[in-house]
Design an enzyme around this catalytic site. Sequence first.
Site, PDB file in Angstrom:
ATOM      1  N   TRP A   1     -27.402  30.717  14.997  1.00 40.67           N
ATOM      2  CA  TRP A   1     -27.757  32.140  14.855  1.00 40.67           C
ATOM      3  C   TRP A   1     -29.123  32.469  15.450  1.00 40.67           C
ATOM      4  O   TRP A   1     -29.713  33.487  15.129  1.00 40.67           O
ATOM      5  CB  TRP A   1     -27.690  32.539  13.365  1.00 40.67           C
TER       6      TRP A   1
ATOM      7  N   TRP B   1     -13.915  29.987   3.369  1.00 35.69           N
ATOM      8  CA  TRP B   1     -15.155  30.787   3.286  1.00 35.69           C
ATOM      9  C   TRP B   1     -14.787  32.265   3.202  1.00 35.69           C
ATOM     10  O   TRP B   1     -13.798  32.694   3.835  1.00 35.69           O
ATOM     11  CB  TRP B   1     -16.007  30.593   4.545  1.00 35.69           C
TER      12      TRP B   1
ATOM     13  N   GLU C   1     -16.965  27.817  18.201  1.00 37.22           N
ATOM     14  CA  GLU C   1     -17.586  28.528  17.080  1.00 37.22           C
ATOM     15  C   GLU C   1     -18.536  29.618  17.594  1.00 37.22           C
ATOM     16  O   GLU C   1     -18.571  30.728  17.086  1.00 37.22           O
ATOM     17  CB  GLU C   1     -18.339  27.483  16.244  1.00 37.22           C
TER      18      GLU C   1
ATOM     19  N   ASP D   1     -26.991  31.514   8.936  1.00 35.29           N
ATOM     20  CA  ASP D   1     -27.804  30.455   8.321  1.00 35.29           C
ATOM     21  C   ASP D   1     -29.225  30.279   8.858  1.00 35.29           C
ATOM     22  O   ASP D   1     -30.158  30.124   8.097  1.00 35.29           O
ATOM     23  CB  ASP D   1     -27.113  29.092   8.476  1.00 35.29           C
TER      24      ASP D   1
END
Length: 447
Positions: free
Chosen positions: A374, A36, A417, A175
């Site tokens: 998020w 990414w 993460e 996202d």
Amino acid sequence: METFSSRLEMQAEQVWAANWRDDHTAASATNYPHQWLQDSVYIAEGLRWLDAEKAAQELNTLLAAQWQNGMLPHQVFTRGRLGGEPQLNLDYLVWGSRRNPDAPRDTLTSGITQPPVLADAVWRVGERMSGRRRHEFFQETVPKLANYHTWIYRERDLNDSGLMSAVHPWETGMDNSPPWARHMQAGEHSALTFAAGKLATGGLINRLRRDIRETDATQRTSNITNAANANAALRLRHLKYDSAQMRARHSPYVEDIAMNSILIRNNTILCELAASSGHRLSSDLTAKMAQTERNLNQLLDDETRLYFSRDALTGEPWKIPTIASLLPIYAGSLAVGRTAKLAEHLKNSASFASQFSIPSVPIDSPYFQELSMWSGPVWLNTNHLVLDGLERAGYADQAEALSESTLLMVAKNGMYEYFSALTGRGLGVQNFSWTAALTIDLLHRAN
Ligand code: GLC
């Protein structure tokens, strides 16, 4: 502190070593097996302390996937470059980006971009090289970076304001950030998302989702938002990622505050890189860069003194505070008083100064969700951007405190993460590459 640092660095190094794949790093060995854009940038910023050449390779691999029109794709598919006949896989087939003649022929990529944070990594990796090697590395990379920034202004400055637009939430790297999720679910997508919602109740979709094999569904983007996001990606595919067609028929176009803040800082760095490598940037490009800086305050909300993204098609500001509202600190171009206001928000224990900070959505927001990507959790990349900006703006103590609390959170909970802003608990996938890499960077910057 010595053992604490070396132990943490060793753990981080192990994560990176396990995720390294010949010429780049998988974002995660399980959930994100490809390369990414922004992940590679953050990975290189940590990796440079271990091996500057590998860090350069990480970035060069990404740059090798640049489209002929200058776009840098947000995803480069690992299996697509194993040599010989490209081994197509499902992840790539969803994008079908070769429908666009500018897409590379020898590498498989997605058809959208991610925040333009690459110049920053090129600069930092260069800092770890000898003078001669650095010059060579800059010579190689700067023309490509200049083409990328030129593409941004040519294809994504919808209103000729210097403010770039994102055409998909995945471009922002956030996202399911609430303002985006809300927008994506509204209006034209409602029939589809309603159907997806119904299916979700039956649990059918959940069985097909790779992202919830390792992670509980409560920690991920909801099925409804996912369906809306996937639908928007299919619309872009249908338009062959062609800017002229997109301008005529695509929505959303959003002057995203995170992306524009990042653009400003990386414009500044690109100018420095160009000066130090003898590359002349076009005057059109530098004029555009200046315009972005001048117009960033169009996204400033007078009442809250926070910055918000704006719908580029309707002009409507998206007044929902998120971590993106604070990223102008990283831009480095704000008037002193404006930075001070943002730094104050960071100290407010009712909103952004949560027990573990910085939350991706302030804890007093009706949109705050403790576990969901998020929509609340703490991420290392945004902490890193904010503390980098604070440091440059003269808030060294605040930056140091943020760095320390971030490192303690990772040391206690693991290389996850993202993390709960209330308890620090690790969320999402384990052994996440950029968490490991930015941990290494923070450890070295602290020395
Ligand atoms: C998710 C994140 C995004 C990241 C990608 C790969 O989509 O939201 O920021 O770049 O995963 O790790």
